[in-house]
Design a protein around this motif. Structure first.
Motif, PDB file in Angstrom:
ATOM      1  N   SER A 174       0.818  -1.213   0.000  1.00 51.98           N
ATOM      2  CA  SER A 174       0.000   0.000   0.000  1.00 51.98           C
ATOM      3  C   SER A 174       0.853   1.265   0.000  1.00 51.98           C
ATOM      4  N   TYR A 175       2.183   1.102   0.115  1.00 50.68           N
ATOM      5  CA  TYR A 175       3.065   2.262   0.148  1.00 50.68           C
ATOM      6  C   TYR A 175       3.213   2.851  -1.251  1.00 50.68           C
ATOM      7  N   ILE A 176       3.051   4.166  -1.334  1.00 49.71           N
ATOM      8  CA  ILE A 176       3.077   4.848  -2.630  1.00 49.71           C
ATOM      9  C   ILE A 176       4.505   5.233  -2.998  1.00 49.71           C
ATOM     10  N   TYR A 177       4.888   4.980  -4.243  1.00 45.62           N
ATOM     11  CA  TYR A 177       6.221   5.329  -4.714  1.00 45.62           C
ATOM     12  C   TYR A 177       6.140   5.993  -6.074  1.00 45.62           C
ATOM     13  N   CYS A 178       7.219   6.616  -6.516  1.00 40.19           N
ATOM     14  CA  CYS A 178       7.176   7.472  -7.710  1.00 40.19           C
ATOM     15  C   CYS A 178       7.307   6.675  -9.011  1.00 40.19           C
ATOM     16  N   PRO A 179       6.592   7.102 -10.061  1.00 41.35           N
ATOM     17  CA  PRO A 179       6.682   6.433 -11.365  1.00 41.35           C
ATOM     18  C   PRO A 179       8.040   6.604 -12.031  1.00 41.35           C
ATOM     19  N   THR A 180       8.842   7.567 -11.560  1.00 45.57           N
ATOM     20  CA  THR A 180      10.145   7.808 -12.174  1.00 45.57           C
ATOM     21  C   THR A 180      11.103   6.631 -12.015  1.00 45.57           C
ATOM     22  N   ILE A 181      10.732   5.664 -11.175  1.00 43.42           N
ATOM     23  CA  ILE A 181      11.590   4.478 -11.032  1.00 43.42           C
ATOM     24  C   ILE A 181      11.696   3.704 -12.343  1.00 43.42           C
ATOM     25  N   LEU A 182      10.726   3.883 -13.231  1.00 47.58           N
ATOM     26  CA  LEU A 182      10.806   3.229 -14.541  1.00 47.58           C
ATOM     27  C   LEU A 182      12.032   3.713 -15.297  1.00 47.58           C
TER      28      LEU A 182
END
Length: 560
Positions: A193-201
């Protein structure tokens, strides 16, 4: 035992070691200053200036198991100790108070049975400087869901009801569901459920949501959360170092200028080492000190915070290996278990005797699912089965004194029945391997094994799914029962529509487990945290029983 602080009034006995402690602490601080300044965040191209000031506030937290992972979409085990401080969910939930607390969402509304709208907190930044948006929430949930559905990884099953996450605008999302579900509770889960950034792509150079390169990027020590602390060093077998994220949105709200600048999560498996570290000043918060040592530490002036938890210890029987594949034999073992001694002896008073698989005060708890201690009945069963002079093995986690004490208690009792019990203590990762081997080589899997468990989100399903025939990772009993599977699956799909009816079905499922003597909740744990009250001040806000072993360090005050 209620949650409380206990302090000793007389601290004079500690004065004899003050000079030694001061020397050790000064050396430790200098070492950390050298090692951690400056820290480089990999793959973002951004240098995080982390040069130490002269008096940086450092807290060393001793945890007893190696960290199993820090990918917030894939991790479902001990990594929560790190994830719970580096990342944030949409909501927090405290089952003891039945209260929600806003995290990344500031409001949430159930529109109808299959629609929910969440409004996000504005002006929240990820650790890489990018902005929290509704698209980031959508990305996170869809990746977590895909990891579970496509690869069986993580706890993404919690999002099963979600058909889609629709972006309404930058700060609002709509959950469109396939069937009614308590999305507010699910959004407050301990895992996935922890939100993380799409920039990890971009950072990981991944081609899709389930690309293995994303997980490898995380496991290289990188993070992209919104939490109050960020990762600067990751050695999962020894220590994880976190640094205060100055741009965290919550600093103004909690107003704690004495929060630690640096948190060191140190892996210390042996209880004696945790105790000596506490005494020397190398450890500020200890979680694994031998419980028999606690009274003396309190006399020395240390304080203990006792957290009533939903962390329980489940004894699981191998239902695929002789003789524990015989239901009556398992019942004989249950009768031979000294239930009246488990809390006081095995847990040293730090626990509540289990009943069913679900812990006390948790949704779905059933108070009358306990076996009696009766060696006469146990012997009658063994005589009827014609089983004698048999040798069993039990696998426990090394360093867990609760499990060691229970195993010795059971061994002593079984000796009276002519049953030999071989106690095998292994590191946690090897315990998991031996447990899961029941599905691939049942004869090599132990007859008995202890699995300690804490919740993903407040649903009985979380505790009961570990006996579902589809769960070949955690179902260490090898139990396969279609009626049981159908009951808990149907109850889960009913939770968002008729929770009371769902609870009735969960109770029926627990009675199937009880009647078949497949797995037994030994005890619900009360977790003591020991610390020096002269060095740090703990707040009750730093603990929530849902997020076991997670300390919200932002609420800790460093006094010196």
């Amino acid at each position: 035992m209620s949650t409380e602080f206990k302090m000793a009034e007389n601290k004079k006995q500690k004065t004899l070691i003050v000079i030694a402690i001061a020397t050790i602490v000064m050396v430790s601080v200098l070492i950390y200053q050298i090692l951690l300044a400056p820290a480089i965040q990999q793959n973002t191209g951004q240098t995080m200036q982390s040069t130490y000031a002269k008096k940086e506030k450092i807290v060393v937290y001793a945890y007893r198991d190696a960290i199993t992972g820090i990918d917030p979409g894939a991790e479902d085990d001990t990594g929560i100790v790190v994830l719970g401080v580096v990342y944030e969910p949409l909501l927090y939930y405290d089952p003891t108070k039945k209260e929600f607390k806003p995290a990344l969402a500031i409001s949430w509304t159930r529109v109808n049975e299959t629609s929910w709208i969440f409004k996000l907190r504005p002006s929240v930044k990820f650790h890489d400087g990018s902005q929290l948006t509704a698209e980031a929430v959508r990305f996170t949930i869809l990746r977590n869901k895909a990891l579970y559905e496509e690869k069986g990884v993580g706890a993404g099953w919690i999002w099963d009801a979600v058909e889609d996450v629709i972006v309404l605008n930058d700060t609002a999302i709509l959950f469109k569901l396939k069937y009614p579900a308590p999305i507010d509770l699910i959004s407050a889960a301990s895992y996935s459920s922890y939100i993380y950034c799409p920039t990890i792509l971009n950072y990981s150079k991944a081609s899709n949501l389930t690309d293995e390169r994303i997980r490898l990027w995380f496991e290289s020590g990188n993070d992209c959360g919104t939490g109050p602390y960020k990762i600067v060093s990751y050695k999962p077998e020894s220590e994880v170092v976190l640094r205060k994220f100055d741009e965290w949105w919550g600093w103004k709200e909690i107003n704690n200028p004495n929060a630690p600048d640096v948190v060191v999560i140190k892996i210390v498996e042996e209880p004696a080492q945790q105790e000596s570290g506490l005494l020397s000043g190398d450890i500020d918060i200890a979680t694994g000190v031998a419980k028999s040592s606690i009274p003396n530490l309190v006399k020395l002036g240390y304080a203990v915070y006792n957290q009533t938890t939903f962390h329980n210890y489940i004894l699981m029987f191998n239902t695929r290996r002789w003789p524990t594949n015989i239901t009556e034999f398992r019942l004989a073992i249950a009768y031979a278990t000294p239930w009246n001694e488990i809390v006081d002896f095995a847990f040293q008073g730090y626990g509540l005797l289990g009943s069913g698989l679900v812990p006390h005060d948790y949704p779905g708890y059933v108070p009358d699912l306990r076996y009696e201690y009766n060696l006469t009945k146990a012997k009658e069963i063994l005589d009827r089965l014609g089983i004698k002079d048999v040798k069993l093995e039990i696998v426990i986690t090394a360093g867990y004194e609760e499990e060691e004490r229970f195993a010795s208690l059971l061994k002593s009792s079984l000796d009276q029945l002519g049953i030999s019990l071989d106690i095998i203590a292994l590191p946690w990762e090897q315990v998991k391997e031996r447990g899961a081997s029941v599905w691939t080589n049942a004869e090599d899997a132990p007859h008995l094994i202890i699995n300690d468990w804490w919740p993903t989100y407040p649903t009985p399903y979380d505790y009961l799914y570990i006996l579902h025939s589809n769960d070949t990772v955690w179902n260490w009993s090898g139990f396969a029962n279609n009626d049981y599977d159908s009951l808990i699956d149907s109850a889960l799909s009913l939770e968002g529509k008729d929770f009371e009816k769902a609870l009735e079905m969960y109770e029926q499922a627990q009675r199937i487990v009880f009647d078949n003597v497949v797995a037994i909740n030994l005890c619900d744990s009360i977790q003591p945290y020991l610390y020096d009250p002269d060095k740090i001040r703990l707040s009750k806000d730093a603990f929530n029983p849902m997020y076991m072993y997670v300390v919200f360090f932002q609420y800790i005050e460093v006094l010196k």
